[in-house]
Design a protein around this motif. Structure first.
Motif, PDB file in Angstrom:
ATOM      1  N   ASP A 155      10.933  -6.265 -12.184  1.00 26.21           N
ATOM      2  CA  ASP A 155      10.692  -7.491 -11.412  1.00 26.21           C
ATOM      3  C   ASP A 155      10.846  -7.236  -9.915  1.00 26.21           C
ATOM      4  O   ASP A 155      10.065  -7.731  -9.103  1.00 26.21           O
ATOM      5  CB  ASP A 155      11.659  -8.603 -11.843  1.00 26.21           C
ATOM      6  N   GLN A 156      11.859  -6.460  -9.545  1.00 25.70           N
ATOM      7  CA  GLN A 156      12.085  -6.146  -8.134  1.00 25.70           C
ATOM      8  C   GLN A 156      10.961  -5.273  -7.575  1.00 25.70           C
ATOM      9  O   GLN A 156      10.534  -5.463  -6.435  1.00 25.70           O
ATOM     10  CB  GLN A 156      13.428  -5.448  -7.962  1.00 25.70           C
ATOM     11  N   ILE A 157      10.463  -4.355  -8.396  1.00 28.15           N
ATOM     12  CA  ILE A 157       9.346  -3.505  -7.955  1.00 28.15           C
ATOM     13  C   ILE A 157       8.099  -4.356  -7.756  1.00 28.15           C
ATOM     14  O   ILE A 157       7.389  -4.213  -6.757  1.00 28.15           O
ATOM     15  CB  ILE A 157       9.078  -2.368  -8.961  1.00 28.15           C
ATOM     16  N   ALA A 158       7.832  -5.251  -8.702  1.00 30.08           N
ATOM     17  CA  ALA A 158       6.655  -6.122  -8.591  1.00 30.08           C
ATOM     18  C   ALA A 158       6.739  -6.958  -7.311  1.00 30.08           C
ATOM     19  O   ALA A 158       5.746  -7.108  -6.590  1.00 30.08           O
ATOM     20  CB  ALA A 158       6.556  -7.022  -9.818  1.00 30.08           C
ATOM     21  N   GLU A 159       7.928  -7.454  -7.001  1.00 30.39           N
ATOM     22  CA  GLU A 159       8.105  -8.234  -5.777  1.00 30.39           C
ATOM     23  C   GLU A 159       7.932  -7.362  -4.542  1.00 30.39           C
ATOM     24  O   GLU A 159       7.249  -7.739  -3.592  1.00 30.39           O
ATOM     25  CB  GLU A 159       9.498  -8.878  -5.767  1.00 30.39           C
ATOM     26  N   THR A 160       8.528  -6.185  -4.543  1.00 27.09           N
ATOM     27  CA  THR A 160       8.446  -5.282  -3.399  1.00 27.09           C
ATOM     28  C   THR A 160       7.000  -4.840  -3.140  1.00 27.09           C
ATOM     29  O   THR A 160       6.554  -4.798  -2.004  1.00 27.09           O
ATOM     30  CB  THR A 160       9.340  -4.040  -3.623  1.00 27.09           C
ATOM     31  N   MET A 161       6.289  -4.524  -4.211  1.00 28.25           N
ATOM     32  CA  MET A 161       4.909  -4.058  -4.065  1.00 28.25           C
ATOM     33  C   MET A 161       3.913  -5.218  -3.997  1.00 28.25           C
ATOM     34  O   MET A 161       2.737  -5.004  -3.760  1.00 28.25           O
ATOM     35  CB  MET A 161       4.550  -3.133  -5.237  1.00 28.25           C
TER      36      MET A 161
END
Length: 197
Positions: A155-161
């Motif tokens: 989820d954090q990666i999806a938000e960051t990217m």
């Protein structure tokens, strides 16, 4: 390398910063500076620009401390904010619009301490892995870096990217498939070399 602080500790610093504690913001910068710097250098390898963007990020954060909202993961938020700030600076610098979805440079290189492995086979495997990672498209390299080096959740990666969760899974699947293919080819070559000795 010192261990990353617990999420609860950084959440408390974030709360204190939001309440107007400038020391808490300074602590957040100190705690996350190394991760932010490495992240920035992989996005655009110009040290001074990355350092300036990190400083500007924290100055901007101080200016909005009274109105900024709660965040679920401080490190993920800061990585995303630095990426946005860096791409804006690149847009200004090169008079060209850089978007989060553009094919920007992203470089995966293992740190020096990982290169000090004595075992010849391990050194070979690390070099093969690094070579395989560098053959991936930039977005796949970024995803691998965020997941396995920054240890962010999906989820954090999806938000960051700034991509959807399903797109993230598709991108990860492509990256892992490609890595397996290149890795297997590399190991097969090694075994042929070792068998011939």
């Amino acid at each position: 390398m010192k261990p990353r602080p617990k999420n609860e500790d950084t959440q408390q610093l974030w709360q204190d910063y939001r309440a107007g504690d400038s020391y808490a913001l300074a602590q957040l910068m100190q705690v996350h500076y190394t991760d932010l710097f490495h992240w920035g250098m992989r996005l655009y390898p110009e040290r001074e620009l990355v350092k300036d963007c990190i400083q500007e990020l924290f100055l901007s954060l101080w200016q909005i401390h009274a109105t900024i909202s709660e965040v679920e993961n401080v490190r993920a938020y800061l990585l995303k904010a630095l990426k946005t700030k860096l791409l804006r600076e690149l847009s200004k610098k090169h008079n060209q619009f850089y978007e989060l979805t553009d094919d920007y440079a992203f470089d995966v290189v293992f740190s020096a301490d990982m290169r000090m492995i004595e075992d010849e086979f391990e050194v070979y495997r690390l070099k093969q892995l690094e070579k395989s990672l560098q053959q991936l498209p930039q977005r796949q390299q970024e995803l691998i870096y965020l997941r396995f080096y920054q240890n962010l959740s999906y989820d954090q990666i999806a938000e960051t990217m700034q991509i959807g969760r399903q797109s993230l899974y598709n991108l990860l699947q492509k990256a892992l498939t490609s890595l397996r293919k290149h890795w297997q080819v590399g190991l097969n070559v090694l075994f042929l070399i070792l068998w011939g000795r």
